[in-house]
Design a protein around this motif. Structure first.
Motif, PDB file in Angstrom:
ATOM      1  N   LEU A 112       0.765  -1.366   0.071  1.00 58.79           N
ATOM      2  CA  LEU A 112       0.217  -0.040   0.019  1.00 58.79           C
ATOM      3  C   LEU A 112       1.056   1.091   0.026  1.00 58.79           C
ATOM      4  N   PHE A 113       2.189   0.810  -0.031  1.00 57.54           N
ATOM      5  CA  PHE A 113       3.014   2.317   0.849  1.00 57.54           C
ATOM      6  C   PHE A 113       4.408   2.438  -0.875  1.00 57.54           C
ATOM      7  N   SER A 114       4.168   1.180  -1.203  1.00 65.78           N
ATOM      8  CA  SER A 114       5.318   1.313  -2.047  1.00 65.78           C
ATOM      9  C   SER A 114       5.566   1.615  -3.416  1.00 65.78           C
ATOM     10  N   MET A 118       0.654   3.889  -8.154  1.00 65.62           N
ATOM     11  CA  MET A 118      -0.579   3.060  -8.162  1.00 65.62           C
ATOM     12  C   MET A 118       0.066   1.930  -9.439  1.00 65.62           C
ATOM     13  N   ILE A 119       0.564   2.318 -10.093  1.00 61.71           N
ATOM     14  CA  ILE A 119       1.398   0.947 -11.310  1.00 61.71           C
ATOM     15  C   ILE A 119       2.049  -0.205 -10.145  1.00 61.71           C
ATOM     16  N   GLY A 120       2.604   0.140  -9.311  1.00 65.57           N
ATOM     17  CA  GLY A 120       3.799  -0.057  -8.710  1.00 65.57           C
ATOM     18  C   GLY A 120       3.158  -0.745  -7.466  1.00 65.57           C
ATOM     19  N   LEU A 125       0.111  -5.559  -4.609  1.00 64.50           N
ATOM     20  CA  LEU A 125      -1.215  -5.979  -4.329  1.00 64.50           C
ATOM     21  C   LEU A 125      -1.494  -7.412  -4.969  1.00 64.50           C
ATOM     22  N   VAL A 126      -1.475  -7.302  -6.291  1.00 60.68           N
ATOM     23  CA  VAL A 126      -2.332  -8.038  -6.998  1.00 60.68           C
ATOM     24  C   VAL A 126      -1.090  -9.809  -7.080  1.00 60.68           C
ATOM     25  N   GLN A 127       0.023  -9.027  -6.979  1.00 57.57           N
ATOM     26  CA  GLN A 127       1.062 -10.250  -5.789  1.00 57.57           C
ATOM     27  C   GLN A 127       0.980 -11.403  -5.217  1.00 57.57           C
ATOM     28  N   ASP A 128       0.530 -10.198  -4.386  1.00 57.77           N
ATOM     29  CA  ASP A 128       0.663 -10.576  -3.154  1.00 57.77           C
ATOM     30  C   ASP A 128      -0.727 -11.414  -3.068  1.00 57.77           C
ATOM     31  N   ILE A 129      -2.198 -10.838  -3.477  1.00 60.95           N
ATOM     32  CA  ILE A 129      -3.311 -12.199  -3.753  1.00 60.95           C
ATOM     33  C   ILE A 129      -2.637 -13.112  -4.046  1.00 60.95           C
ATOM     34  N   GLY A 187       6.939   0.713 -11.338  1.00 62.30           N
ATOM     35  CA  GLY A 187       5.398   0.277 -11.541  1.00 62.30           C
ATOM     36  C   GLY A 187       6.409  -0.678 -11.977  1.00 62.30           C
ATOM     37  N   LEU A 188       6.331  -0.612 -13.718  1.00 62.33           N
ATOM     38  CA  LEU A 188       6.612  -1.420 -14.477  1.00 62.33           C
ATOM     39  C   LEU A 188       6.979  -2.814 -15.008  1.00 62.33           C
TER      40      LEU A 188
END
Length: 223
Positions: A112-114, A118-120, A125-129, A187-188
């Motif tokens: 959330l603080f990375s 927003m890309i990062g 978050l997707v990676q974590d899920i 982010g990319l």
């Protein structure tokens, strides 16, 4: 089905790369043992180091992730599995608990603080899920006695676990301050590293030798 040469290359390169990275991680982690807020990565996160919750999750992640990398690495050796089934199960439990109880919650907060805008943030978050989902699926399938399903999702889970390796390689090798915007590159890179690892995982899964569909878990536990 014959294995593709690319699969063999991935296997040959993966183990030494993970071992080297783990050693480098231990060296990096050592600088945080003094809990100084002005060292390493923390120097770039001065806006949030004053947040006690973020800082706690950072230290939790840093001090536990290498164990996660090394624990997962032992799980894909056929010889180790054959000769050390009970140890395989215990190391597997350590790996799963490390991810689900420690690192998934910690990485969600850190995500959330990375960096990377927003890309990062969305990438982490997707990676974590996915990390949580693949690991839970691996547990679900082994509880059913489905070895093939368990191995498939363990490969996917470990692919996410080791994404940090490729992320850092790309960042250190290809980033040039005078050519790229740091936030956009960062982010990319999160998404690119995840895509590379999932592609490699699916390639490995596709070329796996067939495994027995199921085992009797109760029978195995009594051995």
């Amino acid at each position: 089905m014959n294995r593709l040469p690319g699969t063999k290359i991935i296997r040959v390169l993966a183990i030494p790369a993970i071992l080297i990275f783990s050693i480098l991680m231990l060296k990096t982690i050592s600088q945080y043992t003094g809990f100084d807020k002005n060292v390493g990565f923390l120097m770039f996160k001065q806006k949030v180091v004053g947040n006690p919750y973020w800082l706690v999750f950072f230290y939790i992640h840093i001090f536990s992730i290498t164990l996660c990398l090394l624990a997962g690495l032992t799980q894909f050796s056929k010889r180790f599995l054959t000769e050390n089934r009970k140890l395989h199960r215990w190391i597997g439990r350590i790996y799963v608990y490390n991810i689900l109880i420690i690192n998934v919650p910690a990485c969600f907060v850190l995500g959330l603080f990375s960096n990377g805008g927003m890309i990062g943030i969305t990438g982490f978050l997707v990676q974590d899920i996915l990390w949580a989902y693949f690991t839970l699926a691996a547990v679900f399938f082994i509880k059913k006695g489905d070895i093939a399903g368990h191995k498939k999702y363990m490969i996917l889970s470990y692919a996410v676990t080791t994404t940090a390796i490729t992320f850092r390689i790309i960042k250190n090798v290809f980033y040039q301050e005078n050519l790229y915007d740091y936030e956009l590159f960062y982010g990319l890179n999160v998404w690119l590293s995840l895509a590379i690892h999932l592609s490699a995982a699916f390639l490995i899964i596709r070329n796996q030798k067939p495994l027995p569909a199921q085992i009797d878990i109760h029978h195995e536990d009594n051995k």
